[in-house]
Scaffold this active site. Structure first.
Site, short mmCIF file in Angstrom:
data_model
loop_
_atom_site.label_atom_id
_atom_site.label_comp_id
_atom_site.label_asym_id
_atom_site.label_seq_id
_atom_site.Cartn_x
_atom_site.Cartn_y
_atom_site.Cartn_z
N SER A 261 0.77 -1.20 -0.11
CA SER A 261 -0.09 -0.04 0.08
C SER A 261 0.91 1.07 -0.03
O SER A 261 2.19 1.40 0.39
CB SER A 261 -0.87 0.10 1.18
OG SER A 261 -0.08 0.29 2.39
N LYS A 262 0.28 2.28 -0.26
CA LYS A 262 0.76 3.51 -0.62
C LYS A 262 1.49 4.00 0.90
O LYS A 262 2.73 4.47 0.78
CB LYS A 262 0.00 4.72 -0.75
CG LYS A 262 -0.25 5.06 -2.26
CD LYS A 262 -0.90 6.51 -2.24
CE LYS A 262 -2.30 6.54 -2.22
NZ LYS A 262 -3.14 7.05 -3.24
N ARG A 263 0.57 3.68 1.86
CA ARG A 263 1.32 3.97 3.35
C ARG A 263 2.54 3.38 3.65
O ARG A 263 3.60 3.69 4.31
CB ARG A 263 0.25 3.96 4.27
CG ARG A 263 -0.35 5.51 4.57
CD ARG A 263 -1.43 5.55 5.49
NE ARG A 263 -2.54 4.68 4.76
CZ ARG A 263 -3.31 3.71 5.26
NH1 ARG A 263 -3.09 3.06 6.19
NH2 ARG A 263 -4.10 3.22 4.57
N SER A 265 4.42 1.07 1.83
CA SER A 265 5.46 0.53 0.93
C SER A 265 5.91 1.52 -0.16
O SER A 265 5.13 2.63 -0.30
CB SER A 265 5.09 -0.70 0.23
OG SER A 265 4.04 -1.33 0.56
#
Ligand code: GLU
Length: 504
Positions: A261-263, A265
């Site tokens: 996920s964006k948050r 990785s």
């Protein structure tokens, strides 16, 4: 004349609500490879219906990223933002009229109905279900209003969304990756809002209208969309258009098997680009993220992938994003690139380093060309070339006495070692020296002789010289490094190192 079979048409449909995501790149690649393998058309459609979250900067990032990867559209929105093709517009923000037209058709057939429920009423309904531990689901209350009555209320100006009637029963997805998947329509949350009261369309509706209008034959997308697909199938059926085939690609996972996920990785393609991953390596790596060649082959070009890709070898299980493998593949591609090409790819990294002061001056093409043979064997990332060679583009080296003095030596021995080596180097290294690379350097034998005569280990003397010449303990091969540096700079660095040790 024989009938031409319906041509395959696939699409990637990014939403410009964030930077170009590695998962979007993988989906785009699989679509393009599938189209190439079967002589189909690969379409890029921009899904910017979410006006609040979509930006033109994100759109540009995605389109330029696709172009950089070699995944630019055959049809639809191109890398420069222009559109080509006869099924446009290809941005959802420009298709509002079309969505309202199709919605009106569904309404006319009573396949959709106006919903007058207020936000407060819907909230109350949702909370009542929550209290009974039931999943959210619209009651269908407005679906029982007689169409003529509903029309009268709408004509009188009452605010109404438009809901699509979800028919009861099971929806079967015949998925090209996952096989037969059956989902009970009961689980879909009840009748689906397709237009908000302000007339703006919702995602599940726009995606189906577009896929139908654009003649999409295969919808290849991430598994996170699998739960949406029954809604889409029901909408396709309501529109009376043939269903596309579906293929849901496995999720991309972190090494701990959580969803990438964006948050948590690094997911922005631009970050990989900035680190010095090559387009060829990213394509190669992404292709293997959920697909296998069915052989041991790991290094594959876009051309080779286009000839080999199939959906049969796409796995169902999540695909782990293995950064170590990506770096290894990148290193392989760096060594595969022709030297001229490698120089072009390195150029922006050296220019950026000169601009932000990591190196003292711009490296000329001739200098870089000379460095390539030693760089290319030693880096996995283009950006790693800078710390490896910055000592050549620096006016002054800061010597850290703790590094200058080899472990088995003291400062006095180090000074003696550097002083003993100095005349040999003064004699043996001029300016603009050719690299000897693999060949034995005659200086090495001479310096080994010096070490032996003094009772030192040659490795210690070489380490002291390495740090004196470069400021670092890890560099390209010592003798090549010293020859690249040239005699004058080398001797002045040795003198500076000796002076530094005397004052330490
Ligand atoms: N716009 C959707 C997304 O960004 C893709 C929809 C689809 O592929 O059907 O996730």
């Amino acid at each position: 004349m024989s009938e031409t079979p319906a041509l395959m048409r696939v699409r990637i449909a990014p939403s410009p609500t964030g930077p170009f995501h590695i998962g979007t790149a993988r989906t785009a690649l699989f679509n393009l490879l599938y189209a190439r393998r079967h002589g189909g058309t690969y379409i890029v459609r921009v899904e910017d219906t979410d006006v609040a979250r979509s930006t033109t900067d994100f759109e540009r990032d995605i389109l330029e990223g696709l172009r950089w990867l070699g995944l630019e559209a055959d049809e639809g929105v191109r890398g420069d933002g222009g559109e080509i093709g006869a099924h446009g517009p290809y941005r959802q923000s420009a298709r509002g009229e079309r969505y309202r037209e199709v919605a009106a058709e569904l309404l006319a057939k009573d396949l959709a109905y106006p919903c007058f429920c207020t936000a407060a009423e819907l909230d109350a309904e949702r909370m009542a279900r929550e209290a009974r531990k039931l999943p959210p689901r619209y009651s269908g209350r407005c679906g029982t209003i007689a169409p003529a009555d509903a029309a009268t209320r709408v004509a009188a100006g009452e605010s109404a969304a438009l809901r699509f009637r979800i028919p009861a029963g099971a929806v079967v997805i015949d998925d090209l990756v996952r096989g037969r998947v059956e989902i009970d329509a009961e689980a879909l949350g009840g009748d689906l809002v397709i237009l908000r009261a302000d007339g703006s369309p919702l995602y599940h509706f726009t995606v189906v209208v577009d896929d139908a209008d654009m003649g999409i034959t295969h919808v290849i997308r991430g598994e996170d969309h699998l739960s949406n697909t029954p809604k889409h199938i029901l909408l396709f059926q309501a529109l009376g258009v043939p269903l596309p085939r579906f293929a849901h690609l496995p999720l991309i996972l972190n090494p701990d098997r959580t969803k990438m996920s964006k948050r948590k990785s690094q997911t922005a393609l631009a970050d990989y680009q900035a680190e010095g991953f090559l387009q060829e390596a990213l394509i190669n790596f992404l292709a293997l993220l959920g697909w296998s060649t069915g052989s041991e082959d790991e290094i594959l070009s876009m051309d080779e992938l286009q000839g080999r890709f199939d959906l049969e070898h796409v796995q169902k299980a999540g695909a782990v994003f293995d950064r170590v493998r990506l770096e290894w593949i990148n290193g392989q591609w760096i060594r595969k690139l022709p030297v001229d090409e490698l120089l072009l790819r390195l150029r922006p990294f050296y220019d950026a380093a000169a601009a932000d002061g990591r190196i003292a001056r711009v490296a000329s093409d001739a200098e870089l060309a000379k460095l390539l043979p030693i760089i290319r064997e030693r880096i996995q990332l283009l950006s790693a070339a800078i710390p490896l060679t910055d000592f050549l583009f620096t006016d002054r080296v800061e010597h850290d006495p703790a590094l200058l003095v080899p472990k088995r030596w003291d400062a006095a021995t180090t000074i003696a070692g550097l002083e003993a080596a100095r005349p040999i180097l003064a004699d043996g290294i001029g300016e603009g020296e050719p690299l000897l690379l693999e060949a034995d350097d005659p200086l090495e034998a001479k310096l080994r002789g010096v070490a032996e005569a003094a009772g030192w280990k040659a490795g210690d003397l070489f380490m002291a010289l390495r740090v004196a010449a470069t400021g670092r303990t890890a560099t390209p091969p010592l003798f090549d490094s010293m020859r690249l540096l040239g005699g004058a700079a080398l001797l002045s660095r040795i003198d500076a190192a000796i002076a530094r040790l005397r004052t330490a």
